[in-house]
Write a protein that holds these residues in place. Sequence first.
Motif, short mmCIF file in Angstrom:
data_model
loop_
_atom_site.label_atom_id
_atom_site.label_comp_id
_atom_site.label_asym_id
_atom_site.label_seq_id
_atom_site.Cartn_x
_atom_site.Cartn_y
_atom_site.Cartn_z
N ASP B 56 0.84 -1.20 0.00
CA ASP B 56 0.00 0.00 0.00
C ASP B 56 0.88 1.26 0.00
O ASP B 56 0.57 2.23 -0.70
CB ASP B 56 -0.91 0.02 1.24
CG ASP B 56 -1.94 -1.09 1.20
OD1 ASP B 56 -2.15 -1.66 0.10
OD2 ASP B 56 -2.52 -1.41 2.25
N GLU B 59 2.11 1.92 -3.41
CA GLU B 59 1.12 2.56 -4.27
C GLU B 59 1.04 4.07 -3.98
O GLU B 59 0.98 4.87 -4.90
CB GLU B 59 -0.26 1.92 -4.11
CG GLU B 59 -1.21 2.37 -5.20
CD GLU B 59 -2.65 1.98 -4.97
OE1 GLU B 59 -2.99 1.52 -3.87
OE2 GLU B 59 -3.45 2.14 -5.92
N ASN B 63 1.62 7.05 -6.64
CA ASN B 63 0.59 8.08 -6.87
C ASN B 63 1.17 9.48 -6.70
O ASN B 63 0.95 10.36 -7.53
CB ASN B 63 -0.57 7.88 -5.88
CG ASN B 63 -1.45 6.71 -6.27
OD1 ASN B 63 -1.29 6.13 -7.35
ND2 ASN B 63 -2.38 6.35 -5.40
N LEU B 87 0.48 4.93 -13.05
CA LEU B 87 -0.61 5.21 -12.11
C LEU B 87 -1.60 4.03 -12.08
O LEU B 87 -2.08 3.63 -11.03
CB LEU B 87 -1.32 6.49 -12.58
CG LEU B 87 -2.26 7.19 -11.60
CD1 LEU B 87 -1.49 7.71 -10.41
CD2 LEU B 87 -2.97 8.36 -12.29
N LYS B 88 -1.88 3.49 -13.26
CA LYS B 88 -2.85 2.39 -13.33
C LYS B 88 -2.22 1.06 -12.88
O LYS B 88 -2.85 0.27 -12.18
CB LYS B 88 -3.39 2.25 -14.77
CG LYS B 88 -4.19 3.45 -15.23
CD LYS B 88 -5.43 3.03 -16.00
CE LYS B 88 -6.54 4.05 -15.85
NZ LYS B 88 -7.86 3.52 -16.17
N SER B 90 0.17 0.56 -10.78
CA SER B 90 0.35 0.48 -9.32
C SER B 90 -0.95 0.05 -8.65
O SER B 90 -0.93 -0.71 -7.67
CB SER B 90 0.83 1.83 -8.77
OG SER B 90 -0.19 2.80 -8.86
N GLU B 92 -3.20 -1.95 -10.01
CA GLU B 92 -3.36 -3.39 -10.27
C GLU B 92 -2.46 -4.22 -9.35
O GLU B 92 -2.88 -5.25 -8.82
CB GLU B 92 -3.01 -3.71 -11.74
CG GLU B 92 -3.82 -2.96 -12.79
CD GLU B 92 -5.28 -3.38 -12.85
OE1 GLU B 92 -5.64 -4.44 -12.30
OE2 GLU B 92 -6.09 -2.62 -13.44
#
Lengths: 234, 234
Positions: B56, B59, B63, B87-88, B90, B92
């Motif tokens: 987490d 991510e 971001n 961005l996408k 991360s 997934e």
Amino acid sequence: MPHIVKSFDAELRRLEEGLARMGGLAETQLAAAIEALENRDSDLAARVMHDDSRVDAGESFINEQTVKVLALRAPVADDLRTVVAALKVSGEIERIADLAANAAKRSLVLNQLPPVAPMRSLIRLGRLALELVKDVLDSYLSHDAERALSLRERDQELDDVYSALFREILTYMMEDPRTITPCSHLMFIAKNLERIGDHATNIAELAYYRVTGKTVAEERTKKDVSSFIGADLS
Amino acid sequence: MPHIVKSFDAELRRLEEGLARMGGLAETQLAAAIEALENRDSDLAARVMHDDSRVDAGESFINEQTVKVLALRAPVADDLRTVVAALKVSGEIERIADLAANAAKRSLVLNQLPPVAPMRSLIRLGRLALELVKDVLDSYLSHDAERALSLRERDQELDDVYSALFREILTYMMEDPRTITPCSHLMFIAKNLERIGDHATNIAELAYYRVTGKTVAEERTKKDVSSFIGADLS
């Protein structure tokens, strides 16, 4: 350069309208999936499955639009957050609709089997999930960060109802093993609805981020009790 | 302005390294979750659950880094796609790790119950999912669009193995209703692994988009047969 500014605003508005349309579509899909389950309506379920591609098309539109805005306008601050949040929210909405379509697909199987009692609780769970999705999308589109944040508690309520339902289905299967097949599908649908709540919560957190520029630091305490129960039941 | 260009490259590289680290962590988490299931190792399962927060954090880093790069550098063309894809991707990877952590959580329950035979097939499914995740991340990080695209077929294989396993578990429960509780958890873990394959496929499609600028038009035909079977089994 008022012309450029105006056109930029129009592009952001288009992005926002795209999200609103996509969100409305996902809500409709979820409502229809619940109705199909409740009324054992296979035609409606088939329509939900078919219409899922419309939500996918919505996501593609948002993706293209965001990349276009980023490339041509190089937004900063609030506007950049609006674009980045739109990119993420569209993904969350797509998953909500996808889970609704999967529930509809399973209802087709359920309609070929005798009805089982836990369906009533499942419908209640579905209505809770639908309300949460509606309220979260409203708070996102109305830029209401505080309301979005407060809605995260409702996901906890959804998790609690889900855990109780999981227990109910398990007990029902054990009392009458002939119901194992329909009950297995009920379990997966229940899990789908619980996950729709998680995606709604993600949207709530993106609403907060979009307005305030801050991420939700406080880690949401996940209490998906169903992963922990059951040991004493077998 | 070579200095600015160099610094921009360094930022993109940092983003890429962040993704590589995050992907490696998710792989490790999934491998450990499978090992915990196979060896009924509750300590290992607890570690997987605990370490999920590291993914987490990864991510969050991605971001923040992407928003920073978008705001300060206003990238276009290839560079913009790299940032948007990061961005996408991360998101997934975060979900893959989350599903692995959920499998670990369920293994804690399973360890309190007698072993059930379908676990062997579940471990096989887990290994397939792990291999797919590894290969997809490799193809993403090595910018290999063709390989990424070809890997989507492996997700279909995973779906087929999942559907067979779903049937196996259902049959097992019906033959011995005392196994309903552990088998229910097995079903959810199997579903988690199947969904990990879907997220891997999403990464493969993002790898293709990042390199080519094109989205995968050809709609992937999902054959999650388990939603359709079972009517003849009850």
